[in-house]
Design a protein around this motif. Structure first.
Motif, mmCIF file in Angstrom:
data_model
loop_
_atom_site.group_PDB
_atom_site.id
_atom_site.type_symbol
_atom_site.label_atom_id
_atom_site.label_comp_id
_atom_site.label_asym_id
_atom_site.label_seq_id
_atom_site.Cartn_x
_atom_site.Cartn_y
_atom_site.Cartn_z
ATOM 1 N N ARG A 1 -9.672 27.384 82.254
ATOM 2 C CA ARG A 1 -9.571 27.799 83.657
ATOM 3 C C ARG A 1 -9.144 26.639 84.553
ATOM 4 N N HIS A 2 -9.334 25.395 84.053
ATOM 5 C CA HIS A 2 -8.960 24.201 84.811
ATOM 6 C C HIS A 2 -7.632 23.604 84.321
ATOM 7 N N ASN A 3 -6.991 24.263 83.361
ATOM 8 C CA ASN A 3 -5.748 23.760 82.781
ATOM 9 C C ASN A 3 -4.577 24.095 83.708
ATOM 10 N N GLN A 4 -4.134 23.099 84.471
ATOM 11 C CA GLN A 4 -3.111 23.302 85.486
ATOM 12 C C GLN A 4 -1.806 23.849 84.895
ATOM 13 N N SER A 5 -1.318 23.254 83.821
ATOM 14 C CA SER A 5 -0.029 23.665 83.260
ATOM 15 C C SER A 5 -0.101 25.072 82.682
ATOM 16 N N LEU A 6 -1.200 25.401 82.026
ATOM 17 C CA LEU A 6 -1.354 26.740 81.448
ATOM 18 C C LEU A 6 -1.402 27.796 82.540
ATOM 19 N N THR B 1 -11.584 27.238 93.345
ATOM 20 C CA THR B 1 -11.926 25.886 92.893
ATOM 21 C C THR B 1 -11.388 25.579 91.503
ATOM 22 N N THR B 2 -10.802 26.556 90.831
ATOM 23 C CA THR B 2 -10.229 26.345 89.505
ATOM 24 C C THR B 2 -8.727 26.614 89.557
ATOM 25 N N ALA B 3 -7.997 26.038 88.611
ATOM 26 C CA ALA B 3 -6.564 26.318 88.523
ATOM 27 C C ALA B 3 -6.337 27.811 88.264
ATOM 28 N N TYR B 4 -7.219 28.407 87.501
ATOM 29 C CA TYR B 4 -7.142 29.842 87.229
ATOM 30 C C TYR B 4 -7.176 30.630 88.537
#
Length: 306
Positions: A85-90, A138-141
């Motif tokens: 959920r915090h993986n920016q590129s994904l 608050t998460t990249a997701y």
């Protein structure tokens, strides 16, 4: 009707398939190439047309669908749990691939689009969460889900396409991911195994999958105004109360260890969703209590479910 569902073997996608199969609908079930869940669709009627297409190729979906479609359900999204959920590129890739899908909506002739939203778009909120609550994910997701909705909404409304984002809170039911709190704890309770939890003193909200899908379908059937709709139950309470109800329903002898798991770095997060908007527009209310939902799951897991 002709229906397109990306993420057709997902928790929500699976339930939608089952519901739409009850009528004479043609369903284009879009799944990843080499999907481990492909066998799940075997034995389904000929009205299901399986399309094996990775998200990176969503811009080519028009090559696989011939003839106008009525509704596009965009449910595919990778990395919706845990550290991903915090993986920016994904998460950026998810957003980009889904926008490619949205850009093809004219090619496949869809008049309506449904994007699977998430409570994560709101971020951490102290108090009641309505559709008017400011989004501070608050998460990249959560950030890319929110970015997708804004851009897809602009695209669809500019082109005369109805668009809805059901913003799901905590759904549960058969076929859910096995490591969710409900699924994992239920399996352990049925086996009388030790269960570990946080203190579980935050407020939470659970909605059974059947009720969630019914809410979404009613938005379409009753042609509700475009936009975001919270999809949750009217049963918000302390998480520990939910866990204890599971314990009682299963007649478990498990040793429940509250406080043995630490809260995440962001601390204890509560959710208190409001569903006044959808209830003021369509004739919908959750029908399956948490107790009955757990009973359905327990019987299903024992081989007695339908």
């Amino acid at each position: 009707m002709n229906i397109v569902i990306t993420g057709a073997t997902s928790f929500i996608g699976n339930k939608l398939l089952r519901v739409y199969l009850s009528d004479e609908n043609i369903i284009y079930a879009v799944i990843r190439k080499q999907s481990k869940k492909k066998d799940f669709l075997k034995g389904y009627p000929a009205q299901i047309r399986i399309i094996e297409l990775d998200m990176e190729d969503y811009g080519r979906i028009g090559e696989y669908i011939h003839g106008p479609c009525d509704i596009l359900y965009s449910l595919a999204w990778e990395g919706a749990r845990g550290k991903d959920r915090h993986n920016q590129s994904l998460q950026q890739k998810n957003y980009q691939c889904t926008m490619e899908l949205i850009s093809q909506i004219h090619t496949i002739g869809c008049g309506a689009c449904v994007l699977a939203g998430s409570q994560a778009e709101y971020g951490i909120v102290d108090g009641i969460i309505s559709e008017e609550t400011e989004c501070n994910p608050t998460t990249a997701y959560g950030k890319y889900k929110w970015k997708l909705y804004q851009e897809a909404f602009q695209y669809c409304t500019s082109n005369g396409i109805r668009i809805y984002e059901p913003r799901f809170f905590s759904l549960y039911g058969e076929h859910d991911y096995e490591n969710t709190l409900v699924s994992a704890a239920l399996q352990k309770m049925l086996k009388n195994e030790r269960c570990e939890f946080t203190e579980s003193t935050q407020y939470w909200n659970y909605l059974y999958i059947d009720d969630a899908v019914k809410a979404v379908m009613l938005l379409l059937q009753q042609q509700a105004p475009d936009g975001v709709y919270n999809i949750a139950s009217d049963d918000t309470r302390i998480l520990k109360d939910y866990i204890m109800e599971m314990y009682q329903v299963t007649n478990s002898r498990s040793d429940l260890k509250f406080g043995s798991i630490a809260y995440p770095p962001e601390g204890k997060v509560s959710i208190k969703p409001s569903i006044k908007k959808i209830q003021g527009i369509v004739n919908w209310a959750p029908e399956i209590s948490f107790e009955n939902g757990i009973r359905k799951m327990a019987f299903y897991d024992k081989g007695d479910g339908k």
